[in-house]
Design an enzyme around this catalytic site. Structure first.
Site, PDB file in Angstrom:
ATOM      1  N   TYR A  33       0.908  -1.184   0.043  1.00  0.00           N
ATOM      2  CA  TYR A  33       0.080  -0.087   0.120  1.00  0.00           C
ATOM      3  C   TYR A  33       0.897   1.268   0.066  1.00  0.00           C
ATOM      4  O   TYR A  33       1.962   1.306   0.166  1.00  0.00           O
ATOM      5  CB  TYR A  33      -1.106   0.104   1.162  1.00  0.00           C
ATOM      6  CG  TYR A  33      -0.449   0.309   2.445  1.00  0.00           C
ATOM      7  CD1 TYR A  33       0.601  -0.850   3.059  1.00  0.00           C
ATOM      8  CD2 TYR A  33      -0.436   1.570   3.040  1.00  0.00           C
ATOM      9  CE1 TYR A  33       1.077  -0.165   4.325  1.00  0.00           C
ATOM     10  CE2 TYR A  33       0.042   1.714   4.497  1.00  0.00           C
ATOM     11  CZ  TYR A  33       1.067   0.928   5.056  1.00  0.00           C
ATOM     12  OH  TYR A  33       1.436   1.063   6.163  1.00  0.00           O
ATOM     13  N   ARG A  52       8.334   3.912  -4.596  1.00  0.00           N
ATOM     14  CA  ARG A  52       8.118   3.003  -3.562  1.00  0.00           C
ATOM     15  C   ARG A  52       7.417   2.006  -3.599  1.00  0.00           C
ATOM     16  O   ARG A  52       7.649   0.679  -3.470  1.00  0.00           O
ATOM     17  CB  ARG A  52       7.998   3.762  -2.214  1.00  0.00           C
ATOM     18  CG  ARG A  52       8.210   2.863  -0.917  1.00  0.00           C
ATOM     19  CD  ARG A  52       8.215   3.452   0.328  1.00  0.00           C
ATOM     20  NE  ARG A  52       6.856   4.168   0.503  1.00  0.00           N
ATOM     21  CZ  ARG A  52       6.383   4.971   1.430  1.00  0.00           C
ATOM     22  NH1 ARG A  52       7.457   5.386   2.412  1.00  0.00           N
ATOM     23  NH2 ARG A  52       5.333   5.425   1.486  1.00  0.00           N
ATOM     24  N   ARG A 100      -7.821 -20.542  -1.570  1.00  0.00           N
ATOM     25  CA  ARG A 100      -6.974 -20.284  -0.472  1.00  0.00           C
ATOM     26  C   ARG A 100      -5.645 -21.356  -0.708  1.00  0.00           C
ATOM     27  O   ARG A 100      -5.732 -22.616  -0.163  1.00  0.00           O
ATOM     28  CB  ARG A 100      -7.416 -20.240   0.685  1.00  0.00           C
ATOM     29  CG  ARG A 100      -6.273 -19.927   1.937  1.00  0.00           C
ATOM     30  CD  ARG A 100      -6.961 -19.748   3.334  1.00  0.00           C
ATOM     31  NE  ARG A 100      -5.971 -19.495   4.157  1.00  0.00           N
ATOM     32  CZ  ARG A 100      -5.030 -20.262   4.941  1.00  0.00           C
ATOM     33  NH1 ARG A 100      -5.387 -21.527   4.465  1.00  0.00           N
ATOM     34  NH2 ARG A 100      -4.234 -19.912   5.697  1.00  0.00           N
ATOM     35  N   LYS A 147       6.597  -1.997   1.916  1.00  0.00           N
ATOM     36  CA  LYS A 147       5.434  -1.153   2.676  1.00  0.00           C
ATOM     37  C   LYS A 147       4.141  -2.475   2.523  1.00  0.00           C
ATOM     38  O   LYS A 147       3.428  -2.038   1.442  1.00  0.00           O
ATOM     39  CB  LYS A 147       5.026   0.225   1.958  1.00  0.00           C
ATOM     40  CG  LYS A 147       4.076   0.785   2.871  1.00  0.00           C
ATOM     41  CD  LYS A 147       4.195   2.420   2.474  1.00  0.00           C
ATOM     42  CE  LYS A 147       3.194   3.222   3.246  1.00  0.00           C
ATOM     43  NZ  LYS A 147       3.369   3.336   4.620  1.00  0.00           N
ATOM     44  N   GLU A 180      12.338   2.496  14.067  1.00  0.00           N
ATOM     45  CA  GLU A 180      11.169   3.624  13.645  1.00  0.00           C
ATOM     46  C   GLU A 180      10.016   3.514  14.425  1.00  0.00           C
ATOM     47  O   GLU A 180       9.768   2.602  15.073  1.00  0.00           O
ATOM     48  CB  GLU A 180      10.942   3.269  11.950  1.00  0.00           C
ATOM     49  CG  GLU A 180      10.114   1.960  11.824  1.00  0.00           C
ATOM     50  CD  GLU A 180      10.015   1.850  10.467  1.00  0.00           C
ATOM     51  OE1 GLU A 180       9.712   2.922   9.595  1.00  0.00           O
ATOM     52  OE2 GLU A 180      10.172   0.709   9.819  1.00  0.00           O
TER      53      GLU A 180
END
Ligand code: PDD
Length: 287
Positions: A33, A52, A100, A147, A180
């Site tokens: 995301y 990114r 799945r 991310k 972070e």
């Protein structure tokens, strides 16, 4: 104005916007995301966010849902439909929906969801008072530089901060260095007045706000260093602050029980915050 979301080719009312129960983002957190800030109707550092996004997609061997031009047109349309002049646009790409199975499906098409909402990006109260952070062990996987939507440790950490009356939790690696925040990058200002943030290795997300601020620091000829720093160094720092697309810069005035500086936002942080706000008002580095 009622909220509208984009889901796989359709613009839908928020309440009925949904993905399939077998979407791999839902079952495996198999998705990535971006959160892009919008100020004065302009996207801030859109180019860096796209770069990114492509890096995250490539790291997970996931195909982009479409070309950048088409993607940017959808982002703009969602922002327009939601009347956002200041706020954030959220985009999420997953590997798609399929029965799945852990291994990648051969036929699934990537799924794309986009939402947008209005939000104050530089809250004057937070800027004037600063915030508290707590420190917690960094229990995430070895690739927080991607991310991905696998944010459970981040959500647990943020909840812990909230319950402690703090704004954010700074995660600490096994080596004792702060990596972070749960949704922001961590910075300190040394006694010599240098801004310090961890180098963008695989242990942190290379924040776009972080990258923008590094650009601002370099352009202003201010001193900065990208290196690890330990909890003890942060607690003894002259100033501290955090950065993210959704809040720009926020001064940190307490880390656990340690008061930073005189307990008020420091002059370097204030100066950098002002500089970043004008940088953002111009759309960022790529404008
Ligand atoms: N979070 N580190 C982590 C773990 C983050 O989740 C974020 C952003 C950042 C700052 O990156 P940027 O400057 O590009 O926003 C650092 C976003 C805002 C979120 O998940 O809502």
């Amino acid at each position: 104005m009622s909220r509208i979301a984009y889901v796989n080719g359709r613009y839908l009312p928020h309440r009925s916007a949904a993905v399939h129960v077998e979407d791999r983002g839902f079952q495996f957190a198999d998705g990535v995301y971006e959160v892009i800030a919008i100020a004065n109707g302009r996207f801030i550092d859109e180019e860096l966010h796209l770069r990114r996004l492509h890096r995250s997609l490539a790291a997970l061997r996931m195909a982009p849902p479409m070309g950048d031009r088409a993607l940017c047109a959808i982002l703009r349309e969602v922002v327009r439909l939601n009347g956002v002049a200041e706020g954030i646009v959220y985009l999420q790409v997953t590997r798609g929906s399929a029965p799945r199975e852990f291994a990648f499906p051969t036929r699934a098409r990537p799924s794309l969801v986009v939402t947008a909402r209005s939000k104050t990006l530089h809250d004057p109260r937070l800027l004037a008072q600063g915030v508290r952070v707590i420190t917690i062990p960094d229990i995430r996987w070895a690739r927080p530089d991607i991310k991905s939507v696998a944010l459970l440790p981040n959500a647990l950490g943020k909840q812990q901060a909230k319950e402690a009356g703090a704004f954010e939790a700074w995660q600490v690696g096994r080596d004792g260095n702060i990596t972070e925040g749960t949704s922001s990058n961590a910075w300190i200002v040394t006694a010599a007045g240098e801004a310090v943030t961890r180098q963008a290795d695989t242990a942190i997300l290379n924040g776009v706000t972080r990258q923008g601020l590094l650009h601002v620091l370099a352009a202003a000829g201010l001193r900065f260093l990208e290196r690890p720093f330990a909890v003890a160094e942060a607690k003894a720092a002259r100033e501290a602050f955090l950065t993210s697309a959704s809040n720009f810069l926020i001064p940190v005035v307490r880390i656990d029980e340690a008061v930073i500086g005189d307990g008020k936002p420091g002059p370097v942080t204030e100066r950098l915050s002002d500089a970043y706000i004008s940088y953002a008002a111009g759309g960022g580095a790529d404008r």
